[in-house]
Design an enzyme around this catalytic site. Structure first.
Site, PDB file in Angstrom:
ATOM      1  N   GLY A   1      -5.402 -20.442  10.576  1.00 42.06           N
ATOM      2  CA  GLY A   1      -5.811 -20.316   9.264  1.00 42.06           C
ATOM      3  C   GLY A   1      -7.264 -20.008   8.750  1.00 42.06           C
TER       4      GLY A   1
ATOM      5  N   LYS B   1     -13.761 -21.685  20.429  1.00 39.01           N
ATOM      6  CA  LYS B   1     -12.973 -21.834  19.191  1.00 39.01           C
ATOM      7  C   LYS B   1     -13.812 -21.378  17.727  1.00 39.01           C
ATOM      8  CE  LYS B   1     -11.297 -24.695  15.444  1.00 39.01           C
ATOM      9  NZ  LYS B   1     -11.263 -26.438  14.964  1.00 39.01           N
TER      10      LYS B   1
ATOM     11  N   ASP C   1      -7.427 -35.373  10.588  1.00 34.61           N
ATOM     12  CA  ASP C   1      -6.237 -34.272  10.533  1.00 34.61           C
ATOM     13  C   ASP C   1      -5.364 -34.432  11.221  1.00 34.61           C
ATOM     14  OD1 ASP C   1      -5.037 -31.507   9.255  1.00 34.61           O
ATOM     15  OD2 ASP C   1      -5.960 -30.190  11.138  1.00 34.61           O
TER      16      ASP C   1
END
Length: 466
Positions: free
Chosen positions: A26, A45, A141
């Site tokens: 996302g 990335k 995370d």
């Protein structure tokens, strides 16, 4: 018709050529790329196009650049590329890893993994978190998808929503909250970033590895709030008690009651099963091959009368073994008590630490004239091996051995099989060399190195005695 960007063969910053799209999320895309300047494969990335995602990419690069640890995926570079429409796209260049994530492993297995494997993975993750926290970085995370199982070991990935410890949480959009099933309760309250948040994630990771599902299997924040009101599902009773206790401590709603990453690593490392031939408890789903090596083989019943003197001696031996087992159990529970904090307001007591030089209690005086055997005469290989382990554990607890050095020693000790004299002697010699190397590197104190060398010498002597 607008050109699709990025695409394979796109050259970013005149250096990084995109090869294959590995993952789309996302907030970002991850590409396999070639670093044409250094001629090496890398991962690139590229965040999504909004300003918030671009800012997170810059933060990820800055925070991850603080870290240098074998259990953390390395960040090599941060650059900016120009899209066809003239806008700027920041990107992060990272270490390219081979392997599979814990999420993929659980999906392929269709259920939980053996608890021994889960403990080994959890130990590596806790070690990486301890290094990150020591550098002032909170990952925020921790979840199965961000733990990679590589041929060279376990790697912690994706510091995309990480923060500096103590940094205020000013995210009103919720984009940096992560996935609901893995978010710590304090994150929803907007509290500053703290290492305890990662320990909650570690608890969720361990829970999912040993049960196949997270403690709160939800998809939305509303579902999470309802599920948390009822508490997590129970852990399997077949798991070791200390593992269950650690997981529940990590999942405690109060961050102050959770263990530190270093404490969690110590507990988990002591739970890692030894080689199968040395197991006293079989791993789930595996045959109990180790039991045959630990439990004595029943002998044929002896029909001849047993002299009373031998019967008494056998009974005393059984009592002595039981007494030693109780003492060891008490010692283990005391060593793990450091992370088991009492409820708020409860009085606490601290037991004095056991000294390495404290001799065992002398046996009560008797009227017998029989000479008692010396400690060296009763020392066995298993006891000598346990003495080395205890020295490493206590040295780490007292700060006399660096945590990474202690973990390396404990892993080598698990490879020692007393039934294989040649291999075990080689392992002991390797450990002795490592003690000297780590002492020269500053990884332990001189007193601790001398103690370990003495105990390793005792162990080697027993292994080579006919």
């Amino acid at each position: 018709m607008h050109e699709v960007w990025p695409a394979p063969d796109t050259l970013l910053a005149s250096r990084y050529r995109l090869v294959t799209l590995l993952e789309t999320g996302g907030m970002a895309q991850v590409w396999r790329a070639a670093d044409e300047l250094l001629d090496r494969p890398v991962a690139v990335k590229l965040p999504a196009g909004d300003t918030r995602a671009a800012h997170l990419a810059w933060r990820e690069a800055r925070l991850a650049a603080r870290l240098s640890h074998p259990g953390i995926a390395a960040v090599h570079d941060y650059r900016e590329a120009v899209r066809p429409d003239g806008s700027v796209a920041p990107f992060v260049v990272m270490e390219l890893l081979d392997g599979e994530t814990v999420a993929a492993r659980l999906c392929d297995a269709g259920g939980p993994m053996p608890w021994g494997e889960a403990v080994s993975i959890g130990t590596a993750v806790a070690e990486a978190l301890a290094a990150a926290h020591a550098a002032g970085v909170v990952h925020r995370d921790i979840k199965p998808g961000n733990v990679m199982l590589c041929p060279g070991g376990v790697k912690l990935l994706d510091f995309g929503i990480s923060a500096a410890a103590g940094e205020p949480d000013d995210d009103e959009t919720g984009v940096s909250f992560g996935t609901p099933a893995y978010a710590a309760p304090e994150r929803l309250d907007g509290k500053p970033a703290e290492p305890a948040t990662d320990l909650y994630g570690l608890g969720v990771l361990l829970f999912e590895m040993v049960t196949g599902e997270p403690p709160y299997d939800v998809n939305t924040w509303e579902e999470l709030a309802l599920a948390q009101a009822n508490g997590p599902t129970p852990l399997p009773e077949a798991l070791p008690a200390r593992l269950r206790e650690l997981i529940l401590r990590c999942l405690d709603e109060d961050p102050l009651r959770r263990p530190t990453a270093a404490q969690a690593r110590r507990v988990l490392s002591r739970l890692i099963p030894s080689a199968p031939a040395r197991l006293t408890i079989p791993l789930p789903g595996r045959p109990p091959t180790g039991l045959a090596r630990v439990l004595p083989t029943p002998a044929a019943p002896d029909r001849s009368p047993l002299p009373r003197r031998l019967a008494v001696g056998a009974a005393l031996a059984v009592i002595a073994v039981a007494f030693i087992a109780v003492i060891n159990a008490v010692g283990d529970s005391q060593r793990e008590a450091e992370f088991a904090q009492p409820p708020s307001g409860a009085p606490t007591t601290t037991a004095p630490a056991e000294s390495e030089s404290t001799p065992p209690p002398a046996p009560p005086a008797t009227t017998s004239t029989t000479t008692s055997p010396s400690p060296a005469a009763t020392l066995t290989v298993d006891v000598a091996l346990s003495r080395v382990r205890a020295a490493v554990e206590r040295g780490e607890d007292r700060g006399e051995i660096r945590p990474d050095v202690a973990l390396d020693f404990m892993n080598l000790l698990r490879l020692i099989d007393p039934d294989s004299e040649a291999d075990s002697t080689d392992q002991v010699d390797q450990l002795a060399r490592k003690v000297r190397e780590r002492l020269n590197e500053g990884g332990m104190t001189e007193a601790q190195a001398a103690l370990l060398q003495q105990r390793l010498a005792d162990l080697r002597g027993l292994l080579t005695t006919p």
